[in-house]
Design an enzyme around this catalytic site. Structure first.
Site, PDB file in Angstrom:
ATOM      1  N   SER A  77       6.089-122.344  10.831  1.00 60.26           N
ATOM      2  CA  SER A  77       6.575-121.160  10.106  1.00 60.26           C
ATOM      3  C   SER A  77       7.494-120.407  11.052  1.00 60.26           C
ATOM      4  O   SER A  77       7.406-120.570  12.281  1.00 60.26           O
ATOM      5  CB  SER A  77       5.361-120.282   9.743  1.00 60.26           C
ATOM      6  N   TYR A  89      -3.158-116.319  12.082  1.00 68.53           N
ATOM      7  CA  TYR A  89      -2.168-117.155  11.375  1.00 68.53           C
ATOM      8  C   TYR A  89      -0.928-117.372  12.246  1.00 68.53           C
ATOM      9  O   TYR A  89      -0.482-118.504  12.440  1.00 68.53           O
ATOM     10  CB  TYR A  89      -1.781-116.521  10.029  1.00 68.53           C
TER      11      TYR A  89
HETATM   12  N1  LIG Z   1       4.976-119.885   1.503  1.00 70.24           N
HETATM   13  C1  LIG Z   1       5.412-119.365   2.645  1.00 70.24           C
HETATM   14  O1  LIG Z   1       5.969-118.253   2.676  1.00 70.24           O
HETATM   15  C2  LIG Z   1       5.268-120.133   3.934  1.00 70.24           C
HETATM   16  C3  LIG Z   1       6.074-119.756   5.016  1.00 70.24           C
HETATM   17  C4  LIG Z   1       5.952-120.451   6.202  1.00 70.24           C
HETATM   18  C5  LIG Z   1       5.065-121.502   6.318  1.00 70.24           C
HETATM   19  N2  LIG Z   1       4.282-121.845   5.245  1.00 70.24           N
HETATM   20  C6  LIG Z   1       3.337-122.959   5.415  1.00 70.24           C
HETATM   21  O2  LIG Z   1       3.630-123.942   4.453  1.00 70.24           O
HETATM   22  C7  LIG Z   1       2.470-124.735   4.216  1.00 70.24           C
HETATM   23  C8  LIG Z   1       2.278-124.916   2.711  1.00 70.24           C
HETATM   24  O3  LIG Z   1       2.003-123.647   2.153  1.00 70.24           O
HETATM   25  P1  LIG Z   1       2.552-123.193   0.722  1.00 70.24           P
HETATM   26  O4  LIG Z   1       3.498-122.079   0.948  1.00 70.24           O
HETATM   27  O5  LIG Z   1       3.012-124.345  -0.069  1.00 70.24           O
HETATM   28  O6  LIG Z   1       1.225-122.532   0.122  1.00 70.24           O
HETATM   29  P2  LIG Z   1       0.264-122.985  -1.069  1.00 70.24           P
HETATM   30  O7  LIG Z   1       1.028-123.096  -2.332  1.00 70.24           O
HETATM   31  O8  LIG Z   1      -0.872-122.006  -1.005  1.00 70.24           O
HETATM   32  O9  LIG Z   1      -0.235-124.440  -0.629  1.00 70.24           O
HETATM   33  C9  LIG Z   1      -1.188-124.635   0.381  1.00 70.24           C
HETATM   34  C10 LIG Z   1      -1.710-126.057   0.300  1.00 70.24           C
HETATM   35  O10 LIG Z   1      -2.670-126.237   1.363  1.00 70.24           O
HETATM   36  C11 LIG Z   1      -3.844-126.793   0.803  1.00 70.24           C
HETATM   37  N3  LIG Z   1      -5.036-126.334   1.529  1.00 70.24           N
HETATM   38  C12 LIG Z   1      -5.392-125.060   1.827  1.00 70.24           C
HETATM   39  N4  LIG Z   1      -6.620-125.045   2.385  1.00 70.24           N
HETATM   40  C13 LIG Z   1      -7.041-126.341   2.421  1.00 70.24           C
HETATM   41  C14 LIG Z   1      -8.242-126.969   2.852  1.00 70.24           C
HETATM   42  N5  LIG Z   1      -9.280-126.266   3.333  1.00 70.24           N
HETATM   43  N6  LIG Z   1      -8.344-128.315   2.753  1.00 70.24           N
HETATM   44  C15 LIG Z   1      -7.324-129.046   2.248  1.00 70.24           C
HETATM   45  N7  LIG Z   1      -6.168-128.507   1.816  1.00 70.24           N
HETATM   46  C16 LIG Z   1      -6.035-127.163   1.897  1.00 70.24           C
HETATM   47  C17 LIG Z   1      -3.896-126.275  -0.636  1.00 70.24           C
HETATM   48  O11 LIG Z   1      -4.638-127.181  -1.468  1.00 70.24           O
HETATM   49  P3  LIG Z   1      -6.078-126.886  -2.130  1.00 70.24           P
HETATM   50  O12 LIG Z   1      -6.199-125.406  -2.321  1.00 70.24           O
HETATM   51  O13 LIG Z   1      -6.043-127.664  -3.407  1.00 70.24           O
HETATM   52  O14 LIG Z   1      -7.034-127.446  -1.135  1.00 70.24           O
HETATM   53  C18 LIG Z   1      -2.422-126.326  -1.021  1.00 70.24           C
HETATM   54  O15 LIG Z   1      -2.083-127.603  -1.480  1.00 70.24           O
HETATM   55  C19 LIG Z   1       1.318-124.013   4.927  1.00 70.24           C
HETATM   56  O16 LIG Z   1       1.048-124.650   6.156  1.00 70.24           O
HETATM   57  C20 LIG Z   1       1.872-122.628   5.186  1.00 70.24           C
HETATM   58  O17 LIG Z   1       1.285-121.998   6.295  1.00 70.24           O
HETATM   59  C21 LIG Z   1       4.368-121.197   4.055  1.00 70.24           C
END
Ligand SMILES: NC(=O)c1ccc[n+]([C@@H]2O[C@H](COP(=O)([O-])OP(=O)(O)OC[C@H]3O[C@@H](n4cnc5c(N)ncnc54)[C@H](OP(=O)(O)O)[C@@H]3O)[C@@H](O)[C@H]2O)c1
Length: 253
Positions: free
Chosen positions: A138, A151
């Site tokens: 991130s 985080y």
């Molecule tokens: N959105 C942003 O602004 C942003 C910015 C920078 C970085 N990121 C990073 O991008 C990545 C994806 O996030 P996203 O934005 O797409 O958010 P999201 O829509 O909330 O997706 C998160 C994913 O992680 C999975 N996950 C969470 N806890 C888990 C667990 N205990 N076991 C297995 N899977 C788990 C969830 O699946 P289940 O709930 O089905 O398990 C979901 O598929 C993350 O690493 C996040 O930190 C996001």
């Protein structure tokens, strides 16, 4: 054809990775906790693109989550051409006010499971020519983040670890890339309780644009999607650390 393993495939950036890779004709192994969502996504991808999609439900916060996942892959002997460590979550609040268990689970999912999966699957990735790992960090990785201390620190780990692996493995045929998105429109903001912050309410990229840039540069050491995010990171590097961490805290107030 060899598979790409994609964690966190049930929503957001992971789900979009699955769509864009399937459109390239890529066979996939999808994992997350919400199995029904993964099964629906697998059916859609197979019918739209004719690719093979395997689903493995696993909780990466559980002590044996990674081992279960690796055992399934090894017992089926699926060849791997790529690993995308995308699963992750955050939470907003003071370190001493957020539940300890939730913050330890964050370290387990964002750090420990990523390290363990990478270590256990590297031999399988080395077995394919020109394979890759994308670790999702991130822009939070570049400074301390008051009100999201664990985080931000977890993403700093992912960036540092992945940069080192990029160098260690660059002549091995396995390319390691770190994806550093800024605010992105997914379920993350609701889950992490940051939807109303200055950071998220001012601008968020689409997950489609983030993933397009990640895949186009999947062999680069660091990918920061979006000009605004790159400017923020570059200007942060020119500023004293006391300033960048205070700005991060202000954006999260
Ligand atoms: N959105 C942003 O602004 C942003 C910015 C920078 C970085 N990121 C990073 O991008 C990545 C994806 O996030 P996203 O934005 O797409 O958010 P999201 O829509 O909330 O997706 C998160 C994913 O992680 C999975 N996950 C969470 N806890 C888990 C667990 N205990 N076991 C297995 N899977 C788990 C969830 O699946 P289940 O709930 O089905 O398990 C979901 O598929 C993350 O690493 C996040 O930190 C996001």
């Amino acid at each position: 054809m060899a598979y790409i393993l994609l964690t966190g495939a049930s929503s957001g950036i992971g789900e979009v990775f699955a769509h864009q890779l399937a459109a390239e004709g890529q066979d996939l192994i999808l994992t997350a906790r919400r199995e029904e969502r993964l099964q629906d996504l697998a059916s859609t991808l197979t019918s739209q693109h004719g690719v093979k999609v395997e689903v493995i439900a696993a909780d990466l916060a559980a002590a044996d989550g990674v081992d279960q996942l690796v055992r399934r892959i090894e017992s089926a002997d699926w060849p791997l051409a790529g690993l995308i460590n995308n699963a992750g979550f955050g939470d907003r609040g003071r370190f001493d006010e957020l539940p300890l268990q939730r913050q330890l689970a964050m370290i387990q999912v964002n750090i420990s499971s990523l390290v363990s999966l990478t270590w256990q699957l590297l031999p399988r990735l080395r077995g394919q020519r020109d394979s890759f790992v994308i670790n999702v960090a991130s822009t939070a990785a570049f400074q301390g983040g008051p009100k999201m201390a664990v985080y931000y620190a977890s993403k700093a780990f992912v960036l540092s670890f992945s940069e080192a692996l990029h160098e260690e493995l660059k002549h091995s045929g396995v390319r390691v890339s770190t994806l550093c998105p800024g605010p992105t429109a997914t379920e993350f903001a609701q889950q992490a309780n940051v939807a109303d912050t200055k950071l998220f309410s001012s601008s968020a990229m689409s997950a489609e644009a983030v993933v397009r840039q990640a895949l186009a540069r999947r062999r680069s050491a660091i990918v920061i999607p979006g000009l605004l995010n790159r400017l923020m990171v570059w200007s942060g590097k020119l500023s004293p650390r006391w300033m960048t961490r205070r700005i991060a805290g202000w954006l999260q107030a």
